[in-house]
Scaffold this motif. Structure first.
Motif, PDB file in Angstrom:
ATOM      1  N   ARG A 189      64.199  13.676  -9.670  1.00  0.00           N
ATOM      2  CA  ARG A 189      63.139  13.258  -8.725  1.00  0.00           C
ATOM      3  C   ARG A 189      62.687  14.421  -7.847  1.00  0.00           C
ATOM      4  N   LYS A 190      63.639  15.263  -7.417  1.00  0.00           N
ATOM      5  CA  LYS A 190      63.292  16.414  -6.568  1.00  0.00           C
ATOM      6  C   LYS A 190      62.461  17.432  -7.346  1.00  0.00           C
ATOM      7  N   ARG A 191      62.883  17.714  -8.575  1.00  0.00           N
ATOM      8  CA  ARG A 191      62.183  18.735  -9.367  1.00  0.00           C
ATOM      9  C   ARG A 191      60.843  18.252  -9.931  1.00  0.00           C
ATOM     10  N   PHE A 192      60.786  16.978 -10.288  1.00  0.00           N
ATOM     11  CA  PHE A 192      59.593  16.442 -10.952  1.00  0.00           C
ATOM     12  C   PHE A 192      59.179  15.120 -10.304  1.00  0.00           C
ATOM     13  N   PRO A 193      58.721  15.155  -9.070  1.00  0.00           N
ATOM     14  CA  PRO A 193      58.441  13.900  -8.364  1.00  0.00           C
ATOM     15  C   PRO A 193      57.353  13.044  -9.024  1.00  0.00           C
ATOM     16  N   HIS A 194      56.295  13.670  -9.500  1.00  0.00           N
ATOM     17  CA  HIS A 194      55.205  12.904 -10.116  1.00  0.00           C
ATOM     18  C   HIS A 194      55.644  12.285 -11.442  1.00  0.00           C
ATOM     19  N   LEU A 195      56.335  13.061 -12.237  1.00  0.00           N
ATOM     20  CA  LEU A 195      56.832  12.558 -13.525  1.00  0.00           C
ATOM     21  C   LEU A 195      57.846  11.435 -13.305  1.00  0.00           C
ATOM     22  N   ALA A 196      58.735  11.614 -12.332  1.00  0.00           N
ATOM     23  CA  ALA A 196      59.725  10.579 -12.028  1.00  0.00           C
ATOM     24  C   ALA A 196      59.030   9.281 -11.622  1.00  0.00           C
ATOM     25  N   ARG A 197      57.992   9.401 -10.792  1.00  0.00           N
ATOM     26  CA  ARG A 197      57.269   8.199 -10.366  1.00  0.00           C
ATOM     27  C   ARG A 197      56.596   7.513 -11.556  1.00  0.00           C
ATOM     28  N   GLU A 198      55.975   8.291 -12.448  1.00  0.00           N
ATOM     29  CA  GLU A 198      55.328   7.715 -13.631  1.00  0.00           C
ATOM     30  C   GLU A 198      56.339   7.002 -14.522  1.00  0.00           C
ATOM     31  N   ILE A 199      57.504   7.614 -14.688  1.00  0.00           N
ATOM     32  CA  ILE A 199      58.542   6.999 -15.523  1.00  0.00           C
ATOM     33  C   ILE A 199      59.037   5.704 -14.881  1.00  0.00           C
ATOM     34  N   MET A 202      71.061  11.028 -16.406  1.00  0.00           N
ATOM     35  CA  MET A 202      69.953  10.904 -17.332  1.00  0.00           C
ATOM     36  C   MET A 202      70.111  11.996 -18.387  1.00  0.00           C
ATOM     37  N   SER A 203      69.997  11.631 -19.653  1.00  0.00           N
ATOM     38  CA  SER A 203      70.075  12.624 -20.715  1.00  0.00           C
ATOM     39  C   SER A 203      69.087  12.267 -21.805  1.00  0.00           C
ATOM     40  N   ALA A 204      68.697  13.271 -22.575  1.00  0.00           N
ATOM     41  CA  ALA A 204      67.748  13.059 -23.679  1.00  0.00           C
ATOM     42  C   ALA A 204      68.295  13.735 -24.919  1.00  0.00           C
ATOM     43  N   ARG A 205      68.120  13.096 -26.067  1.00  0.00           N
ATOM     44  CA  ARG A 205      68.579  13.687 -27.315  1.00  0.00           C
ATOM     45  C   ARG A 205      67.477  13.535 -28.343  1.00  0.00           C
ATOM     46  N   LEU A 206      67.073  14.653 -28.920  1.00  0.00           N
ATOM     47  CA  LEU A 206      66.104  14.675 -30.002  1.00  0.00           C
ATOM     48  C   LEU A 206      66.736  15.387 -31.180  1.00  0.00           C
ATOM     49  N   ALA A 207      66.344  15.005 -32.368  1.00  0.00           N
ATOM     50  CA  ALA A 207      66.914  15.609 -33.574  1.00  0.00           C
ATOM     51  C   ALA A 207      66.758  17.124 -33.526  1.00  0.00           C
ATOM     52  N   GLY A 208      67.846  17.824 -33.696  1.00  0.00           N
ATOM     53  CA  GLY A 208      67.809  19.280 -33.747  1.00  0.00           C
ATOM     54  C   GLY A 208      67.624  19.939 -32.392  1.00  0.00           C
ATOM     55  N   CYS A 209      67.746  19.186 -31.301  1.00  0.00           N
ATOM     56  CA  CYS A 209      67.536  19.745 -29.963  1.00  0.00           C
ATOM     57  C   CYS A 209      68.835  19.738 -29.171  1.00  0.00           C
ATOM     58  N   VAL A 210      68.822  20.465 -28.096  1.00  0.00           N
ATOM     59  CA  VAL A 210      69.968  20.538 -27.202  1.00  0.00           C
ATOM     60  C   VAL A 210      69.914  19.353 -26.247  1.00  0.00           C
ATOM     61  N   VAL A 211      71.056  18.788 -25.921  1.00  0.00           N
ATOM     62  CA  VAL A 211      71.123  17.695 -24.968  1.00  0.00           C
ATOM     63  C   VAL A 211      71.085  18.281 -23.565  1.00  0.00           C
ATOM     64  N   ILE A 252      70.715  15.647 -16.468  1.00  0.00           N
ATOM     65  CA  ILE A 252      70.299  15.945 -15.101  1.00  0.00           C
ATOM     66  C   ILE A 252      70.495  14.687 -14.264  1.00  0.00           C
ATOM     67  N   ASP A 253      70.963  14.873 -13.068  1.00  0.00           N
ATOM     68  CA  ASP A 253      71.144  13.778 -12.130  1.00  0.00           C
ATOM     69  C   ASP A 253      69.780  13.187 -11.783  1.00  0.00           C
TER      70      ASP A 253
END
Length: 130
Positions: A19-29, A1-10, A13-14
């Motif tokens: 899921r381990k680090r952000f379980p609630h956010l992962a579930r919402e996504i 999984m990767s994210a790219r925004l203008a002017g940001c660092v890529v 993360i596996d």
């Protein structure tokens, strides 16, 4: 999984690590519980802010002035949209830089990337839905 925004660092993360680090956010996504559809793109932040903050509960269209995107949404063809962009640029309503961004979006993403077609009576119908 990767994210790219203008002017940001890529950041990569596996999926399992995410899921381990952000379980609630992962579930919402994954369940799309907090998904909001985006039906249009606005490059002019100030115009978007004006649109979002215009109006009131009693009269949501009070003070509203259609911008170039509102006019483009009334178009049936890309040629009509180009005429609108050219006209607004010639009249000084939009900058040449903004006009070029709009032309690029029109060419690359198409007419409906600016939003759904606004038929006659659009604003009255929007009021009725409230």
């Amino acid at each position: 999984m990767s994210a790219r925004l203008a002017g940001c660092v890529v950041v990569e993360i596996d999926r399992e690590e995410f899921r381990k680090r952000f379980p609630h956010l992962a579930r919402e996504i994954e369940e799309r519980t907090m998904a909001i559809p985006i039906s249009a793109v606005r490059w002019d932040v100030e115009a978007g802010e004006r649109l979002a903050s215009s109006g009131s509960e009693r009269d949501p269209w009070r003070g509203y002035m259609p911008d170039v995107v509102a006019f483009i949404c009334r178009c049936d063809t890309e040629e009509q949209a180009l005429e609108i962009i050219d006209y607004m640029e010639r009249k000084g309503e939009i900058t040449p830089e903004y006009a070029e961004k709009l032309r690029k979006q029109l060419k690359e993403k198409g007419l409906r990337s600016f939003g759904p077609k606004r038929e006659p009576g659009f604003y009255f119908k929007a009021l009725e839905r409230r």
